[in-house]
Design an enzyme around this catalytic site. Sequence first.
Site, mmCIF file in Angstrom:
data_model
loop_
_atom_site.group_PDB
_atom_site.id
_atom_site.type_symbol
_atom_site.label_atom_id
_atom_site.label_comp_id
_atom_site.label_asym_id
_atom_site.label_seq_id
_atom_site.Cartn_x
_atom_site.Cartn_y
_atom_site.Cartn_z
ATOM 1 N N HIS A 1 9.963 -6.539 4.776
ATOM 2 C CA HIS A 1 9.332 -6.101 6.024
ATOM 3 C C HIS A 1 8.352 -4.965 5.780
ATOM 4 C CE1 HIS A 1 11.662 -2.309 6.584
ATOM 5 N NE2 HIS A 1 12.655 -2.966 6.001
ATOM 6 N N CYS B 1 17.193 -3.863 2.508
ATOM 7 C CA CYS B 1 16.001 -4.691 2.689
ATOM 8 C C CYS B 1 14.854 -4.112 1.853
ATOM 9 C CB CYS B 1 15.609 -4.756 4.160
ATOM 10 S SG CYS B 1 16.785 -5.668 5.179
#
Length: 510
Positions: free
Chosen positions: A402, A421
């Site tokens: 992301h 992440c």
Amino acid sequence: MRGSGFVAQIPSWSVAWKGDGFRGDMQLKRWAWIWAVPSLAAGLAAGAPAWAQQPAVIAPPAAAAPVAPPTLSPAQAEVALAVLREANLHGLRPQDYLPADPSDGTALIEGLARYAHDLKVGRLALGDFPANWAVRPQPYDPAPELARALAEDRLKAWLDGLAPRYAGYVALTRGLARYREIAAAGGWKTIPAGSSMAIGSTDPRVPALRARLAAEDPQLTDLTSPTFDPALQEAVVRAQKRFGLKPDGVVGNGTLAFLNQPVGQRILQIIANLERWRWLPATMPATRVQVNSGAAIVTLFRDDKPVLSMKAVSGKPGDETPMLVSAIHSVVINPPWNVPTRIANEELWPKQRRDPGYFARNDYVVLPTEGGGSRVQQKPGPKAALGRFKFDFDNPFTVYLHDTPSKGTFDLYARQASHGCVRLEKAQLLAEALLASDPKWGREGIEAQLATGKTLRVSLSEQVPVYILYWTAFAGADGQMHFRADPYNWDRLLLTKIGLVGQAQAKKDA
């Protein structure tokens, strides 16, 4: 068959391999099943099993003649011994495969099978992989291939084809040989601690610094000057780049710590990374997104060539980004962040209780869930932790790639700071590249959607494989070895599991 009055005779072929084959301890007990598979035709008659047409009492069949185990010709034995003696070229230990008696053909065949297994898929048993090491090799039994190679007299060619063919693996084997040469020549000496050294310094440690850098850097030729001159500064910068440090040309404590790692540690680090290469399939897709969480770098490959590379932020120790293989199936534009419960409870709710306006100022909302519970979500927008793009792929760890509004972290050289992440430095460029085949989603289309502030999931017309890997030793474009600090301590853990580092030392280092 119960109540039939007949005694069933199980054909010998159906049990011929019971207890045979390549076991977990990689010992080849018997080989008869590779060569001898009797015909099944004799066991059938007129469409019915042969035993069904026999009298009720049947004498046991005569024992099958024993099948000789495979043997090596003198030339094959010579090839086998030569290959096993050079197992160290791949970071393996010859003593793990060579028989105590070189003339013991059975032990030599067993050693070949162990070597073939370890070279192709690694030494770590599948049951010893931690859950977040989800890049794992397929089970591999070398016995049938070894048998055919012996029967067809192509043992050397078969053995030569077992190692990974990736350029990264081959470069590591070259690095391993080079660092072993450095070790054989005495390695390098530790540079004493002291104040920082920079251009113009006349610190008495400068000659030691020159000698240390020259051990790895053939471009540095002046080993005697006591002054920290521009040529030495350039050598320091090159070393800092190889270590993933800020290339400021100043030898402070951080740079000194990397320089003082003993050559034996670097050799073990190369061996650990060679082992991970063996877990990969024989080839990777020519188009893929490849993440190196150890160096915090993301690269997009097309036609097996890098076309886009960027800095990343991977998980911090304790929240490690897992190794995995999946496929990116969609790009989310203006994504909200559904905050994981653990993060909400441990980080966000305490902030909200201390400062009741925290949620409102940072665009967090509390949403009801089934059963009367609630969850925290951060709305899309300029403050959203996921930035403007999210790249989704299926995996059991609920991790993804992301964007981020916090760009300052990319200026760091140790970029393991997320909850697991992977944050991207150039998320929009990756989105444009992945959506390039759809004319609707060129740069103008993406910008228009961003301007709406509304969340939209765009499915890719063709999923793009994603490989999240962990490399702490790799070769640069110039062939020079690059090393990272093993931020997750996974090198040490792997080396411990395959018996190259003692348990006590591993616990001390952890």
